[in-house]
Scaffold this motif. Structure first.
Motif, short mmCIF file in Angstrom:
data_model
loop_
_atom_site.label_atom_id
_atom_site.label_comp_id
_atom_site.label_asym_id
_atom_site.label_seq_id
_atom_site.Cartn_x
_atom_site.Cartn_y
_atom_site.Cartn_z
N ARG A 64 37.50 35.85 31.15
CA ARG A 64 37.59 36.82 30.05
C ARG A 64 37.56 38.23 30.63
O ARG A 64 36.87 38.50 31.63
N PHE A 65 38.31 39.13 30.01
CA PHE A 65 38.45 40.51 30.48
C PHE A 65 38.27 41.46 29.30
O PHE A 65 38.46 41.08 28.13
N LEU A 66 37.94 42.70 29.62
CA LEU A 66 38.21 43.78 28.68
C LEU A 66 39.69 44.08 28.82
O LEU A 66 40.19 44.29 29.94
N PRO A 67 40.46 44.09 27.73
CA PRO A 67 41.92 44.20 27.85
C PRO A 67 42.36 45.53 28.45
O PRO A 67 41.66 46.53 28.38
N ALA A 68 43.55 45.50 29.03
CA ALA A 68 44.17 46.73 29.50
C ALA A 68 44.47 47.62 28.30
O ALA A 68 44.69 47.14 27.19
N ARG A 69 44.48 48.92 28.55
CA ARG A 69 44.71 49.85 27.45
C ARG A 69 45.68 50.95 27.86
O ARG A 69 45.66 51.42 29.00
N ARG A 70 46.53 51.32 26.91
CA ARG A 70 47.35 52.52 27.04
C ARG A 70 46.78 53.51 26.04
O ARG A 70 46.96 53.38 24.85
N GLY A 71 46.03 54.47 26.56
CA GLY A 71 45.25 55.34 25.68
C GLY A 71 44.12 54.52 25.09
O GLY A 71 43.30 53.94 25.79
N GLU A 72 44.08 54.43 23.76
CA GLU A 72 43.07 53.62 23.09
C GLU A 72 43.62 52.30 22.58
O GLU A 72 42.91 51.52 21.96
N VAL A 73 44.89 52.03 22.87
CA VAL A 73 45.54 50.85 22.31
C VAL A 73 45.56 49.73 23.34
O VAL A 73 46.07 49.91 24.46
N PRO A 74 44.98 48.54 23.03
CA PRO A 74 45.05 47.41 23.98
C PRO A 74 46.47 46.89 24.09
O PRO A 74 47.21 46.84 23.10
N VAL A 75 46.87 46.53 25.30
CA VAL A 75 48.21 46.00 25.54
C VAL A 75 48.09 44.73 26.36
O VAL A 75 47.13 44.51 27.08
N GLU A 76 49.09 43.87 26.22
CA GLU A 76 49.15 42.64 27.00
C GLU A 76 49.79 42.91 28.34
O GLU A 76 50.81 43.60 28.42
N VAL A 77 49.21 42.38 29.41
CA VAL A 77 49.72 42.63 30.75
C VAL A 77 49.74 41.34 31.54
O VAL A 77 49.13 40.34 31.16
N GLN A 78 50.46 41.39 32.65
CA GLN A 78 50.39 40.34 33.65
C GLN A 78 49.69 40.88 34.89
O GLN A 78 49.85 42.06 35.22
N ALA A 79 48.92 40.04 35.57
CA ALA A 79 48.17 40.46 36.73
C ALA A 79 48.26 39.40 37.81
O ALA A 79 48.23 38.20 37.54
N ASP A 80 48.42 39.86 39.07
CA ASP A 80 48.38 38.96 40.22
C ASP A 80 46.96 38.96 40.78
O ASP A 80 46.45 40.00 41.20
#
Length: 824
Positions: A64-80
């Motif tokens: 579980r993570f704190l989601p990535a954010r663009r400004g204050e908006v959470p966005v879905e990302v891919q991570a290696d």
């Protein structure tokens, strides 16, 4: 943008019979982290062996993570994320069966760039820097695994800078696509894909955020699909699946499926006004509140112009709005609405012999004759209203459930004349009344669709199963009539049907990975159709006397379509994909008989190809190439007398394509492709393996090439940052075969755009058909008579064409309001 932050890191658990580690081993995972911070998808980028791969993937599904954010908006990302397994320290008195299970690295260690805290970690080699934690933004949804070598998830990105008039032209980003339009600015484009003349949608399934756009039993052609209402600025990406290889593909997915995916990454308010050649005017307003996600936006688009020649004026307006709202912690609702109206005039086609001889009713110079027309009573109008509600729910254990309901209201009227005065059989003693044809369609579509992906793991891997369904009901009125040349009054009804069609479908797909380098995906789709037709164009009397001039027809059809793909990972970045599949196109209800078991056009297709994706620093290279073969049980070819496609029997295709996309530091984006295809009618009784034999199908280009490129940068002038952009688009179309052994001329077109931006203001200049070529957008070869109702008709076939647009220049002023400070 802030990256995701690890919160819960369940360690991998090795099975008791796992072999003893002699040295450190690392599994590099690519995980998709959604806007709630859960891992929704895991794939192995670098393998350390089946046991370790499964252990690492099983643990990742519980992170579980704190989601990535663009400004204050959470966005879905891919991570290696690398997971390193270290051997235990030597224990001289213990046997191998008594050794403790090593503890692998955790996401926290990977994020921090440090080594794992586990027995023997001090002896482990350091993880290479290239394996450190990284994020790749993929918009609202992670990129799904390709269903075949010809399955493209195309992010528009910088290539939106290349001049385009509509969202339909974004299809040119996929290889092997050609567009043509003989009907005017507002008429749906004719799509050529993978060696198919797909008409305006008969062989291509179109969807918008999951909502089907193909219209059943349309008067202009079964499957007619007009995407002109989609606002280009709101298209974030599109998925083009060439061939019937994904179990989720439905009706009309013969040549492939196209799905437009909407999102607005650049938040704030944008107002853009354009003015150009032939009094073309365009006003776009796009707004995405900064406090909301990319899935929330409003867009308005107004277009109007006189056109590049007589009888080519147009005007249309469209509105699209979408909102995404959270429901508790585990669900989101997405609501989409669109409304659109258009009216346009059309010059139709002209007869080449009349144009060359200067007999058309325009000025005598060559250009005026080239852009002239025969019949000014051509054109059309249409309206579309669309609504959709999606509920996306995250289930316990990591499962996902999507439910969607949608409604589409559509009305259209189009008038066309391909043959002049040829087909009418007038009353005795009267002159020809003309071949102008009016096609009318109005309909309502209601539907439900959904898909379910279970959570948890099977044999240490995420659950690979997906189940989906669709229910769709269409209630339409479809009619075609002939109009008098003078006055335009209808004098003959060709057909007039009230059609009701219910489509119920379901699919199941499964993925398995028997070896670390080999994976297989496959499934089956079932579709059933119930047709009810009220034919309102029956005679008022027959041999037995008077009768009611209508008749009811009912029919039923059922089809099963298995599909499968095998992917062999030859190296970390190079994959070999081989796919086979069966697809189907439903019957046009107007062609059915009462109580008939409705026939389907069946397509059998196979494809094999290579896919390579590599990146280093800011450089990314994606290449794809494949060879394919397809056979269709019932195909269609344009018929000028009916003004629509008519059946011609079985057909076959063989072809290949190569595509490459090169991205550098989000500054340079280049996409290039070359495609070849041969479509033919097999000889009667010929073996299905003789794909290179048979009569060539007309109108389908065999060779297509396309290059799109965009370069962005910035300069500093007197302390002010100025952004700039240069974009180029080039399309090449090889000679197209025409009936009776004729061929069209090749086409080479260039488009260019330049833009400059200072703070919130941007100025742009676009030029389409940069070299001002005189080209023929659509070309035919048949018999016609445009000399007049009393002139004798020649039985000699000759070329007819619809002129393509000359050089078109447009200037644009764009103002960005309420935007975050950003670098161009």
């Amino acid at each position: 943008m802030s990256p995701p932050v690890p919160q819960e890191a369940a360690p991998p658990v090795l099975p008791e019979d796992a072999p003893r580690l002699e040295s450190a081993a690392t599994v590099l995972l690519r995980v998709t982290i959604d806007t709630e911070g859960s891992v929704s998808r895991v794939e192995v980028r670098e393998s350390a062996g089946g046991v370790l791969d499964r252990a690492a993937m099983g643990a990742a599904t519980r992170w579980r993570f704190l989601p990535a954010r663009r400004g204050e908006v959470p966005v879905e990302v891919q991570a290696d994320i690398p997971v390193t397994f270290a051997p235990p320290p030597p224990l001289p008195v213990a046997t191998s069966s008594e050794l403790p299970v090593p503890e692998p690295s955790s996401p926290e260690a990977a994020v921090a760039g440090s080594e794992p805290s586990s027995p023997g970690a001090e002896e482990s080699p350091p993880v290479p820097a290239s394996r450190s934690f990284s994020t790749l933004v993929r918009g609202q949804g992670a990129r799904p695994p390709p269903a075949a070598a010809g399955d493209f998830q195309i992010e528009v990105g910088q290539l939106a800078d290349v001049p385009r008039n509509s969202a339909t032209e974004l299809l040119l980003l996929a290889p092997g696509v050609m567009l043509a339009n003989h009907g005017g600015e507002g008429h749906a484009e004719t799509v050529f894909l993978r060696g198919f003349d797909a008409g305006e949608g008969k062989d291509v399934e179109f969807r918008l955020n999951g909502v089907p756009l193909n219209e059943v039993s349309h008067a202009h052609g079964h499957g007619y699909s007009d995407t002109y209402f989609i606002i280009p600025e709101l298209v974030d990406s599109l998925r083009v699946t060439e061939g019937p290889y994904d179990p989720a593909q439905g009706d009309f997915g013969v040549a492939g499926t196209v799905e437009y995916q909407l999102a607005l990454k650049r938040r704030g308010l944008m107002v853009s006004a354009s003015y150009g050649s032939f009094t073309s005017r365009r006003l776009a307003l796009v707004w995405g509140p900064r406090e909301t996600s990319e899935a929330t936006f409003v867009g308005l688009l107004l277009r109007q112009g006189h056109g590049f020649g007589p009888n080519r004026a147009y005007a249309n307006a469209g509105l699209m709005a979408q909102g995404e709202f959270r429901v508790g912690n585990e669900a989101r609702i997405r609501v989409l609405g669109a409304s659109y109206g258009a009216r346009y005039a059309s010059a139709g086609v002209i007869r080449e012999t009349d144009q060359v001889a200067g007999r058309l009713d325009c000025d005598a110079d060559e250009d005026a004759q080239f852009f002239c027309l025969h019949d000014p009573n051509q054109g059309g109008a249409g309206q579309r209203h669309l609504g959709s509600v999606e509920l996306m729910t995250r289930l316990a254990g990591g499962g996902r459930l999507l439910q969607q309901g949608f409604v589409v209201l559509r009305q259209m009227r189009v008038r066309e004349n391909f043959t002049g005065f040829l087909n009418d059989v007038p009353p005795e003693g009267e002159s020809q009344r003309g071949d102008n044809t009016e096609q009318f369609y109005t309909g309502t579509t209601l539907g439900l669709r959904g898909r379910y992906t279970p959570g948890g793991t099977v044999w240490g891997q995420p659950q690979p199963l997906e189940l989906g369904y669709v229910g769709r009901f269409d209630n339409v009125r479809t009619r075609s009539r002939r109009l008098r040349d003078r006055g335009g009054a209808p004098y003959l009804t060709l057909f007039d049907n009230q059609v009701r069609v219910t489509n119920l479908g379901a699919y199941a797909s499964l993925k398995a990975a028997p070896l670390s380098w080999l994976s297989a995906r496959g499934g089956v789709r079932m579709d059933s159709f119930l047709f009810a037709v009220e034919d309102e164009n029956r005679p008022s009397e027959d041999r037995q006397g008077e009768r009611i001039p209508s008749e009811a027809i009912e029919a039923y059809g059922l089809t099963l379509s298995p599909r499968a793909t095998a992917e062999a990972r030859l190296t970390e970045r190079l994959s070999w994909l081989t796919s086979v599949g069966l697809g189907a196109r439903s019957s046009d209800a107007a062609a059915l008989s009462d109580s008939e078991f409705a026939p389907f056009a069946r397509v059998t297709s196979a494809e094999t190809g290579l896919s390579y994706t590599g990146s280093h620093g800011g450089l990314t290279l994606e290449t794809r190439g494949s060879f394919f073969a397809t056979r269709v049980s019932q195909d269609f070819v344009f018929n000028e007398e009916a003004g629509r496609n008519q059946p011609v029997g079985a057909s076959q295709r063989v072809g290949a394509f190569v595509q490459a996309r090169f991205l550098l530091h989000e500054r340079l984006d280049v996409l290039a492709s070359v495609a070849w295809a041969r479509a033919s009618l097999p000889a009667p009784g010929a073996s299905p393996w003789r794909l290179f034999e048979g009569e060539v199908l007309p109108y389908i280009p065999q060779l297509l090439g396309r290059v799109d490129a965009s370069l962005r940068g910035e300069v500093t002038l007197r302390g002010e940052r100025l952004g700039w952009n240069v974009a180029l688009g080039h399309g090449s179309i090889g000679p197209k075969p025409l009936p009776l052994g004729r061929f069209s001329e090749p086409i080479f077109l260039f488009d260019a755009a330049v833009r400059g931006r200072w703070q919130a203001v941007e100025l742009g200049l676009t030029v389409e058909n940069l070299l001002d070529a005189r080209w023929r957008e659509a070309e035919f070869n048949y018999v016609s008579n445009f000399r007049g109702p009393d002139a004798p008709a020649s039985l000699l076939a000759t070329r007819h064409f619809s002129a393509g647009a000359p050089r078109t220049v447009r200037g644009t002023l764009t103002v960005y309001l309420d935007f975050e400070e950003e670098h161009p």
